[in-house]
Design an enzyme around this catalytic site. Sequence first.
Site, PDB file in Angstrom:
ATOM      1  N   GLY A  52       0.553  -1.163   0.106  1.00 17.62           N
ATOM      2  CA  GLY A  52      -0.050  -0.199   0.034  1.00 17.62           C
ATOM      3  C   GLY A  52       0.191   1.578   0.097  1.00 17.62           C
ATOM      4  O   GLY A  52       0.102   2.122  -0.114  1.00 17.62           O
ATOM      5  N   GLU A  77      -3.691  -0.593   7.140  1.00 16.21           N
ATOM      6  CA  GLU A  77      -5.327  -1.094   6.115  1.00 16.21           C
ATOM      7  C   GLU A  77      -5.991   0.639   5.362  1.00 16.21           C
ATOM      8  O   GLU A  77      -6.562  -0.213   4.013  1.00 16.21           O
ATOM      9  CB  GLU A  77      -6.572  -1.644   7.172  1.00 16.21           C
ATOM     10  CG  GLU A  77      -6.726  -0.613   8.677  1.00 16.21           C
ATOM     11  CD  GLU A  77      -7.946  -0.562   8.661  1.00 16.21           C
ATOM     12  OE1 GLU A  77      -8.682  -1.027   8.663  1.00 16.21           O
ATOM     13  OE2 GLU A  77      -7.592  -0.486  10.512  1.00 16.21           O
ATOM     14  N   SER A 133       2.067  -7.879   9.455  1.00 14.31           N
ATOM     15  CA  SER A 133       3.256  -6.924   9.598  1.00 14.31           C
ATOM     16  C   SER A 133       4.210  -8.158   9.077  1.00 14.31           C
ATOM     17  O   SER A 133       4.333  -9.580  10.028  1.00 14.31           O
ATOM     18  CB  SER A 133       3.613  -6.728  11.457  1.00 14.31           C
ATOM     19  OG  SER A 133       4.195  -6.644  11.533  1.00 14.31           O
ATOM     20  N   LYS A 153      20.933   5.346   1.263  1.00 17.39           N
ATOM     21  CA  LYS A 153      21.205   5.710   2.661  1.00 17.39           C
ATOM     22  C   LYS A 153      21.849   4.217   2.733  1.00 17.39           C
ATOM     23  O   LYS A 153      22.595   4.794   4.018  1.00 17.39           O
ATOM     24  CB  LYS A 153      20.333   6.195   2.987  1.00 17.39           C
ATOM     25  CG  LYS A 153      19.547   7.672   2.598  1.00 17.39           C
ATOM     26  CD  LYS A 153      18.070   7.795   3.340  1.00 17.39           C
ATOM     27  CE  LYS A 153      18.326   9.177   2.682  1.00 17.39           C
ATOM     28  NZ  LYS A 153      17.924   9.345   1.569  1.00 17.39           N
ATOM     29  N   SER A 186       6.862  10.816  -3.188  1.00 20.21           N
ATOM     30  CA  SER A 186       6.440   9.594  -2.499  1.00 20.21           C
ATOM     31  C   SER A 186       6.539  10.068  -0.875  1.00 20.21           C
ATOM     32  O   SER A 186       6.799  11.354  -0.872  1.00 20.21           O
ATOM     33  CB  SER A 186       7.831   8.552  -2.638  1.00 20.21           C
ATOM     34  OG  SER A 186       8.330   9.036  -1.655  1.00 20.21           O
ATOM     35  N   GLU A 206      21.388  13.202   8.545  1.00 24.76           N
ATOM     36  CA  GLU A 206      21.590  13.167   6.953  1.00 24.76           C
ATOM     37  C   GLU A 206      22.828  13.042   6.252  1.00 24.76           C
ATOM     38  O   GLU A 206      23.446  14.196   7.370  1.00 24.76           O
ATOM     39  CB  GLU A 206      20.253  14.346   7.768  1.00 24.76           C
ATOM     40  CG  GLU A 206      20.414  14.280   6.464  1.00 24.76           C
ATOM     41  CD  GLU A 206      18.704  15.499   5.752  1.00 24.76           C
ATOM     42  OE1 GLU A 206      17.986  15.195   4.943  1.00 24.76           O
ATOM     43  OE2 GLU A 206      19.034  16.283   6.550  1.00 24.76           O
TER      44      GLU A 206
END
Length: 626
Positions: free
Chosen positions: A305, A331, A356, A424, A465, A557
């Site tokens: 999802g 959900e 999960s 990353k 995204s 970061e």
Amino acid sequence: MTMLTKNKQQGSYLKKAFIIGVLDLLCIFLSYAAALWFKYDFRFSLIPEIYMDTFLVSILPWAAISIAVFALFGLYNSVWSFVSVDELVRIICAYTVLAVIEFAAAAFFPVTMPLSYLILGLIFSFLTTVVLRFSYRLLRNFRAQISRFGTTAVQENIMLIGAGEAGKTLLNELQNSDHIHNSNVVCVIDDNPCKRHKRLCGVPIVGDRSAIPEAVEKYHIQRIIYAIPTSSAQTRKEILAICASTNCPVQVLPGIYQLVNGDVSVSKLRKVDVQDLLGRDPIHVRLDEIFNYISGKVVMVTGGGGSIGSELCRQIARANPKQLIIFDIYENNAYDIQQELKHDYPELDLVTLIGSVRNTSRLEVVMSQYRPDLLFHAAAHKHVPLMEDSPNEAIKNNVFGTYKMAKFAAKYGVKRFVLISTDKAVNPTSLMGASKRLCEMVVQMMNRESETEFVAVRFGNVLGSNGSVIPLFKKQIEEGGPVTVTHPDIIRYFMTIPEAVSLVLRAGYYAKGGEIFILDMGEPVKIDDMARNLIRLSGFEPDVDIKIKYTGLRPGEKLYEELLMKEEGLQETDNKLIHIGKPIEMDDEQFKKQLDRLKAACDDEIPNMKELVSEIIPTYHITANV
């Protein structure tokens, strides 16, 4: 579109065609009557009775033939508001055919009408047909101009970039629409030197892209419309960069398909997107071979999802899988993609499951029941700052969720397991990146221990995204600022979601087991430049109208992201956009012991998880939370 709507549209079309046909009948009758009148010195009394009788007998059949020819050439299918040269050409063709018919019929008719009558009748009829069709457009234009003149709305001066077909169509609508009264296109820009100093629909073409800043000042431009859907990404980037320097808001036509479909209109204009500024053409991947390896297979997508997972589901659904299984803990997202796929692919065997990847019992039940052939593992915690504050959760979900999923994939005969990784993971400075590096190590280890082909695909930031910086920038601009940038020198690689997913699927096709596939992300983009261009192209001045606030690098970061570790080397594939990093040699038994220790530490919620991870990944550089 409902059947009722279609019936209404069909009824409206027939009504308009009937009215035009009646007007054509009247015009033909009057044209030939005028021809006869003209032939006899504008006096009906001089017309011989035999010619008048012949005229009255022949005019109705001739009008019927004329209307049939008009219909054959599509003269009743046009939108009168936009009649143009194409319509004139079809009228000329229709009358060429009518001339042949008329003179052929005259040769066999008992009473021969004067030649001048036949010629004048055709000429007058042609002129009335043209005038009838073009008068509506002229009257509409006149009414639009009167309406604009009489409106109290403030006129907005617009610059149009592009004097091609798309620009012409858009300009016609802006000039002729009854619903657009405040838009006034005052100049056009086009790089073609042959068009310079000419006019497009009456609007001057004032120069090429270099003339944009000067023209904005000279014509007091308040909005710029970019209408070159056929331009390359590099050209679009260069021209939009010039537009950004003017501080005028800019709108663009989405793409070439708008021109191909004839779907060019004001309603299709959109604000400039960051993708317009990337300076590269969209990545297109041939999906034939990809679809072949997915077709007829049971495919499972974890995190189905999410941003990447849902696009994976869309593209997989197109490949006609035997069954598609969406597995997600959230959900709402799972429901959204389920409903979308049910609508778009009603024949698809779709299974949507909530659960999960951390739940061992749930995974056992799902994998034993459905036994997927292909598994795309996109389920993960991905937000860098959040994972810095909850490192144990990142390890539980990302590392051990992947480990459990991988073990069940091997147990139940999954043929290919594809892990979605990230840039990353290379020399990580964040716990999230380190967790993803551990995931890559897990799948490489599992590949050596099972018949399942385990691979990872690594790429950078994805435009649009969930959690992406771009939606945040847009929201901040709409709210009047400030726009927050962590550091003036920070750079990132970017790719669209469909591009990333198509390359993920392609990498999965290449997989032989154990590879880390690295996607070519193009040139990196400076985030500060991106923010400033977005502000300018929204019609504001950075640091004047909308402030840019530097907030400092967030915990974990980097200033820049790397896609490849030095130790990995680089191998080419048949696709120049996909490369392979060689597996780093590791002691699998020792790694398993490290994972056991890591699992126990997670369960105990230890406070020094980062230090423990750094012992396993020497390239992980811990950064202090601020």
